[in-house]
Design an enzyme around this catalytic site. Structure first.
Site, PDB file in Angstrom:
ATOM      1  CE  LYS A  74      -5.982  32.391  48.835  1.00  0.00           C
ATOM      2  NZ  LYS A  74      -6.483  32.359  50.229  1.00  0.00           N
ATOM      3  CG  ASP A  75      -2.017  32.070  45.651  1.00  0.00           C
ATOM      4  OD1 ASP A  75      -2.372  32.849  46.551  1.00  0.00           O
ATOM      5  OD2 ASP A  75      -1.811  30.856  45.837  1.00  0.00           O
ATOM      6  NE  ARG A 122      -7.993  39.055  52.757  1.00  0.00           N
ATOM      7  CZ  ARG A 122      -8.532  38.017  53.413  1.00  0.00           C
ATOM      8  NH1 ARG A 122      -9.435  38.209  54.363  1.00  0.00           N
ATOM      9  NH2 ARG A 122      -8.132  36.786  53.145  1.00  0.00           N
ATOM     10  NE  ARG A 123      -7.196  34.481  55.256  1.00  0.00           N
ATOM     11  CZ  ARG A 123      -6.759  33.455  54.549  1.00  0.00           C
ATOM     12  NH1 ARG A 123      -5.541  32.964  54.775  1.00  0.00           N
ATOM     13  NH2 ARG A 123      -7.516  32.913  53.611  1.00  0.00           N
ATOM     14  NE  ARG A 140       4.723  31.072  53.306  1.00  0.00           N
ATOM     15  CZ  ARG A 140       5.796  31.013  52.524  1.00  0.00           C
ATOM     16  NH1 ARG A 140       6.818  31.817  52.734  1.00  0.00           N
ATOM     17  NH2 ARG A 140       5.851  30.164  51.513  1.00  0.00           N
ATOM     18  NE  ARG A 146      -0.501  28.330  56.159  1.00  0.00           N
ATOM     19  CZ  ARG A 146      -0.615  29.481  55.520  1.00  0.00           C
ATOM     20  NH1 ARG A 146      -1.480  30.388  55.942  1.00  0.00           N
ATOM     21  NH2 ARG A 146       0.114  29.745  54.459  1.00  0.00           N
ATOM     22  CB  CYS A 234      -1.257  38.676  45.739  1.00  0.00           C
ATOM     23  SG  CYS A 234      -1.083  38.590  43.958  1.00  0.00           S
TER      24      CYS A 234
END
Length: 308
Positions: A74-75, A122-123, A140, A146, A234
Site C-alpha cells: 500500500k506504500d 482515508r481513515r 505519525r 502510536r 497513496c
C-alpha cells in the site's frame, strides 16, 4: 557457495518483521535503508504520501546496493519505475483496519469528544463519517509509539484510540491491543493493504518468484489500478477491496469527502481471465468519476489538483 540475497528494508520494527519473513523464505540477509519518511516528523500528507517510504529503497535497488526490497504494497506508488519490477506478492495478511482504544472500547462506544489518532486521510474520513462527534488527531510514528499514546498520562499526548492496520499489528505481535476490527465491506482499506511487494531489478524476477501468490497479486493489482486511474496518491481518501472467489474477480472502491460527510462507491465483478484486473479497475474508476469523485475528494483528476 553463492552469496546470500541482499534484501533491503526500512529499519522500523514493522518493516524488519515483514522483511524478516521474506528473508527466511528466500534465504537472504537484511540490509537496513533509511528513508525520508523515517526521519521527517511532518504529516504524511504534507510529505507527499506514503511514497516517501519507498523512494530510498528503490534508489538502493537501482544502485545495486541490494538485490531485492520489501515494501508494504500500500506504500508503493502506482507509477512504475523504469528498471524495476514487482517480482512477488506473497499471500495477503488481514486487510482490515483495527481500532485500538482505551478500556476495550469500540468506535461506537467512545464518548463524544474522544481523541482518535490516525495519519491517514482515508481513515480520518471513515471515522468522521461514523463518529462526527469525536476529535481527530493527526499522528505519525511506529506502531508502539502510536499505541503508547492511548491512555497516556501526558494530556497533550493522550489519545482515547488509534486506528492501525490489523496486518501490521499482527506482524509485530501487538494484536492484543485491538478492540475492534472493521468489516471490509463497510470499511474498505487502502489499496493492497495487508500485502507485501518484493521488488527487484527488471530481469531478476526469478529471485523471488517462488513466493508469489497469484490471487493476492491479482486482487492487489485491481485495487491499485483504481487508485492509478483516479490519479490519486497513496494517502488519498480512497478505500478498495478486491478478492478472487469461484473463478471471479470482485472489486469495490469507495471515495470519501475528507470530512467524512459524503462518499461514493462502485462495485463490479468479472470472470477471472488474463488481464481482467486492468479492465475491472477501469470500469470501477470510470464509474466513480462519472458520479463526481473528482469533485468530492482531492484527486489528480480534479481541476483544482491540476492547478497546484
Amino acid at each position: 557457495m553463492s552469496a546470500p540475497l541482499r534484501i533491503g528494508t526500512r529499519g522500523s520494527a514493522l518493516a524488519l518483521a515483514q522483511a524478516g519473513t521474506i528473508a527466511d523464505a528466500l534465504g537472504g540477509e537484511l540490509v537496513v535503508i533509511q528513508s525520508e519518511g523515517d526521519v521527517n516528523t511532518q504529516s504524511l500528507a504534507s510529505l507527499g504520501g506514503a511514497g516517501v517510504f519507498a523512494a530510498a529503497l528503490r534508489e538502493a535497488l537501482l544502485a545495486g546496493d541490494v538485490d531485492a526490497v520489501v515494501h508494504s504494497y500500500k506504500d508503493l506508488p502506482t507509477a512504475p519505475i523504469a528498471g524495476l519490477s514487482v517480482a512477488a506478492v506473497p499471500r495477503r495478511a488481514d486487510a482490515r483496519d483495527a481500532l485500538c482504544a482505551r478500556d476495550g472500547l469500540t468506535l461506537d462506544e467512545l464518548p463524544a469528544g474522544a481523541r482518535v489518532g490516525t495519519g491517514s486521510p482515508r481513515r480520518r474520513a471513515q471515522v468522521a463519517a461514523r463518529r462526527p462527534d469525536v476529535e481527530l488527531v493527526d499522528i505519525r510514528g511506529n506502531v508502539d509509539t502510536r499505541l503508547g499514546r492511548v491512555g497516556a498520562e501526558d494530556p497533550e499526548r493522550r489519545l482515547d484510540a488509534v486506528v492501525l492496520a490489523a496486518a501490521g499489528l499482527s506482524r509485530v505481535g501487538r494484536s492484543e491491543a485491538v478492540t475492534e476490527l472493521f468489516d471490509l465491506d463497510a470499511w474498505p482499506t487502502a489499496p493492497a493493504q495487508g500485502a507485501l511487494a518484493i521488488e527487484t531489478r527488471t530481469g531478476d524476477e526469478t529471485l523471488a518468484a517462488r513466493i508469489d501468490h497469484r490471487p493476492t497479486r491479482r486482487a492487489a493489482a485491481a485495487e491499485r489500478g483504481v487508485l492509478a486511474r483516479l490519479e490519486a496518491g497513496c494517502a488519498a481518501p480512497v478505500g478498495a477491496r478486491a478478492f478472487v472467489e469461484d473463478g471471479m474477480l470482485f472489486l469495490t472502491a469507495r471515495v470519501y469527502r475528507l470530512d467524512g460527510s459524503a462518499q461514493l462507491t462502485s462495485s463490479h465483478a468479472t470472470v477471472l481471465d488474463a488481464g481482467v484486473e486492468d479492465e475491472l479497475a477501469e470500469r470501477v474508476a470510470a464509474e466513480l468519476l462519472a458520479q463526481g469523485a473528482a469533485d468530492l475528494a482531492p484527486l489528480g483528476a480534479s481541476p483544482a489538483s491540476q492547478e497546484d
